[in-house]
Design a protein around this motif. Structure first.
Motif, short mmCIF file in Angstrom:
data_model
loop_
_atom_site.label_atom_id
_atom_site.label_comp_id
_atom_site.label_asym_id
_atom_site.label_seq_id
_atom_site.Cartn_x
_atom_site.Cartn_y
_atom_site.Cartn_z
N VAL A 1 -4.43 2.33 -5.01
CA VAL A 1 -3.33 2.13 -4.06
C VAL A 1 -2.50 0.94 -4.55
O VAL A 1 -3.04 -0.12 -4.87
CB VAL A 1 -3.88 1.87 -2.64
CG1 VAL A 1 -2.74 1.53 -1.68
CG2 VAL A 1 -4.66 3.08 -2.15
N ARG A 2 -1.19 1.16 -4.60
CA ARG A 2 -0.29 0.15 -5.18
C ARG A 2 0.82 -0.20 -4.19
O ARG A 2 1.32 0.65 -3.45
CB ARG A 2 0.36 0.68 -6.47
CG ARG A 2 -0.60 1.19 -7.52
CD ARG A 2 -1.53 0.13 -8.04
NE ARG A 2 -0.76 -0.94 -8.63
CZ ARG A 2 -1.27 -2.09 -9.06
NH1 ARG A 2 -2.56 -2.32 -8.91
NH2 ARG A 2 -0.51 -3.00 -9.59
N ASP A 3 1.24 -1.46 -4.27
CA ASP A 3 2.44 -1.90 -3.55
C ASP A 3 3.66 -1.46 -4.34
O ASP A 3 3.57 -1.13 -5.53
CB ASP A 3 2.47 -3.42 -3.42
CG ASP A 3 1.41 -3.98 -2.48
OD1 ASP A 3 0.66 -3.20 -1.88
OD2 ASP A 3 1.35 -5.22 -2.36
N GLY B 1 0.80 -1.22 0.00
CA GLY B 1 0.00 0.00 0.00
C GLY B 1 0.83 1.27 0.00
O GLY B 1 0.42 2.27 0.57
N GLU B 2 1.96 1.25 -0.67
CA GLU B 2 2.91 2.36 -0.62
C GLU B 2 2.47 3.61 -1.39
O GLU B 2 2.73 4.72 -0.97
CB GLU B 2 4.27 1.87 -1.14
CG GLU B 2 5.35 2.92 -1.21
CD GLU B 2 5.84 3.41 0.14
OE1 GLU B 2 6.71 4.29 0.14
OE2 GLU B 2 5.38 2.93 1.20
N TRP B 3 1.85 3.43 -2.54
CA TRP B 3 1.54 4.57 -3.40
C TRP B 3 0.06 4.69 -3.68
O TRP B 3 -0.60 3.70 -3.98
CB TRP B 3 2.25 4.41 -4.76
CG TRP B 3 3.73 4.54 -4.69
CD1 TRP B 3 4.63 3.51 -4.71
CD2 TRP B 3 4.48 5.74 -4.58
NE1 TRP B 3 5.90 4.02 -4.63
CE2 TRP B 3 5.84 5.38 -4.54
CE3 TRP B 3 4.15 7.09 -4.51
CZ2 TRP B 3 6.85 6.32 -4.45
CZ3 TRP B 3 5.17 8.01 -4.41
CH2 TRP B 3 6.50 7.62 -4.38
N GLN B 4 -0.44 5.90 -3.66
CA GLN B 4 -1.78 6.21 -4.17
C GLN B 4 -1.56 6.76 -5.58
O GLN B 4 -0.93 7.82 -5.74
CB GLN B 4 -2.47 7.25 -3.30
CG GLN B 4 -3.79 7.76 -3.86
CD GLN B 4 -4.88 6.69 -3.86
OE1 GLN B 4 -5.12 6.05 -2.87
NE2 GLN B 4 -5.52 6.52 -5.00
N THR B 5 -2.00 6.04 -6.60
CA THR B 5 -1.77 6.44 -7.98
C THR B 5 -3.10 6.57 -8.72
O THR B 5 -4.16 6.31 -8.16
CB THR B 5 -0.89 5.41 -8.72
OG1 THR B 5 -1.68 4.25 -9.04
CG2 THR B 5 0.33 5.02 -7.91
#
Length: 179
Positions: A160-162, A152-156
């Motif tokens: 939400v992406r790992d 859950g590192e990035w909100q793109t």
């Protein structure tokens, strides 16, 4: 300080410039290229111009090279982003019609050479989406090792992406080059 000009057999890597925006609009507006980027495809040249202006600015904690081949038109870029002392994050993007020809590998390898050589870095790392096979393959071919997964590192633009973190140490790069 601008990024120094670096060369390979086929490429010239030079400081990214604001006037690269029209050439890079083809990259940054392409939905397939931008799938794994932290932001979605650009809708206008003005959006790309603003984005390129930020990445071309000096003194912001990174060096950004435009990838050119045979002429001065930017096909993409390679960036080294400041981290801890002697550590940088590497990032890259390339026009889709140039994928598969070894250009990204050649450009990224040349920047790694510069990082571990002239800049005397001890570590270079990359952050990529777990579903981006092209980037994962490139990093692994260059000798990077997968070090971890950040959930859950990035909100793109696609949710939400790992992130997969890949790292390369100077000694590993030197060893990789002698194989």
């Amino acid at each position: 300080m601008p990024a120094p000009t670096l060369t390979t057999a086929r490429l010239v890597l030079r400081q990214l410039r604001e006037d690269d925006a029209p050439a890079l609009f083809a990259v940054l507006s392409d939905p397939e290229v931008m799938t794994w980027w932290s932001s979605g495809p650009h809708a206008s040249l003005a959006e790309t111009a603003d984005y390129v202006k930020c990445n071309a600015a000096e003194g912001q904690g990174f060096l950004c090279w435009a990838i050119t081949a045979g002429d001065d038109a930017a096909l993409g870029w390679v960036i080294l982003i400041d981290g801890k002392p002697d550590v940088k994050e590497i990032g890259y993007i390339l026009r889709r019609d140039r994928w598969g020809g070894g250009i990204a590998r050649e450009a990224v390898a040349r920047v790694i050479d510069h990082g571990f050589g002239e800049m005397k870095l001890r570590r270079i790392f990359a952050d990529t989406d777990p579903e981006n096979p092209g980037s994962i393959g490139l990093l692994e071919r260059l000798g990077f090792q997968r070090e971890g997964r950040l959930r859950g590192e990035w909100q793109t633009h696609i949710g939400v992406r790992d992130s997969l973190i890949y790292g390369l140490l100077r000694d590993e790069w030197i060893l990789e080059k002698t194989r």
